[in-house]
Write a protein that holds these residues in place. Sequence first.
Motif, PDB file in Angstrom:
ATOM      1  N   MET A   2       0.838  -1.202   0.000  1.00 10.38           N
ATOM      2  CA  MET A   2       0.000   0.000   0.000  1.00 10.38           C
ATOM      3  C   MET A   2       0.872   1.251   0.000  1.00 10.38           C
ATOM      4  O   MET A   2       1.957   1.258   0.567  1.00 10.38           O
ATOM      5  N   GLN A   3       0.371   2.299  -0.624  1.00 11.23           N
ATOM      6  CA  GLN A   3       1.015   3.612  -0.639  1.00 11.23           C
ATOM      7  C   GLN A   3       0.136   4.550   0.173  1.00 11.23           C
ATOM      8  O   GLN A   3      -1.074   4.597  -0.039  1.00 11.23           O
ATOM      9  N   ASP A   4       0.718   5.287   1.089  1.00 17.89           N
ATOM     10  CA  ASP A   4      -0.021   6.251   1.923  1.00 17.89           C
ATOM     11  C   ASP A   4      -1.174   5.590   2.675  1.00 17.89           C
ATOM     12  O   ASP A   4      -2.216   6.199   2.894  1.00 17.89           O
ATOM     13  N   ASP A   6      -3.578   3.735   1.975  1.00 15.70           N
ATOM     14  CA  ASP A   6      -4.891   3.477   1.395  1.00 15.70           C
ATOM     15  C   ASP A   6      -4.897   3.257  -0.120  1.00 15.70           C
ATOM     16  O   ASP A   6      -5.942   3.017  -0.701  1.00 15.70           O
ATOM     17  N   GLN A   7      -3.751   3.308  -0.770  1.00 12.41           N
ATOM     18  CA  GLN A   7      -3.699   3.141  -2.220  1.00 12.41           C
ATOM     19  C   GLN A   7      -2.968   1.843  -2.558  1.00 12.41           C
ATOM     20  O   GLN A   7      -1.756   1.752  -2.367  1.00 12.41           O
ATOM     21  N   ILE A   9      -0.861  -0.674  -4.501  1.00 12.09           N
ATOM     22  CA  ILE A   9       0.090  -0.460  -5.603  1.00 12.09           C
ATOM     23  C   ILE A   9       0.729  -1.760  -6.082  1.00 12.09           C
ATOM     24  O   ILE A   9       1.631  -1.742  -6.884  1.00 12.09           O
ATOM     25  N   THR A  50      -0.890  -0.334 -12.394  1.00 13.17           N
ATOM     26  CA  THR A  50      -0.395   0.807 -11.635  1.00 13.17           C
ATOM     27  C   THR A  50       1.116   0.713 -11.491  1.00 13.17           C
ATOM     28  O   THR A  50       1.623  -0.275 -10.990  1.00 13.17           O
ATOM     29  N   TRP A  52       4.380   2.457  -9.807  1.00 12.52           N
ATOM     30  CA  TRP A  52       4.882   3.407  -8.817  1.00 12.52           C
ATOM     31  C   TRP A  52       6.395   3.318  -8.798  1.00 12.52           C
ATOM     32  O   TRP A  52       6.952   2.213  -8.814  1.00 12.52           O
TER      33      TRP A  52
END
Length: 73
Positions: A2-4, A6-7, A9, A50, A52
Amino acid sequence: MMQDYDQPIGDFLIDTTRNDHFIEVIKYDSIARTVEGRFQVFLKKEPSNTQWPGIPDSIFLTEGKFHLKIQEP
């Protein structure tokens, strides 16, 4: 992964092309109801739409250890 917080990835799954994964129980105590051991696992990132920067394509856990309390049935 997860990124931050809540996202999503990317997902990492066990690399089935390798045969050097293991879980080893080193100590089992039936009175204290605990188990200790070590493990090794290799994970690879599943392809996703996605992208990143800085996300690894694989994760190696080569000196994992665990100490667990066994719950009453």
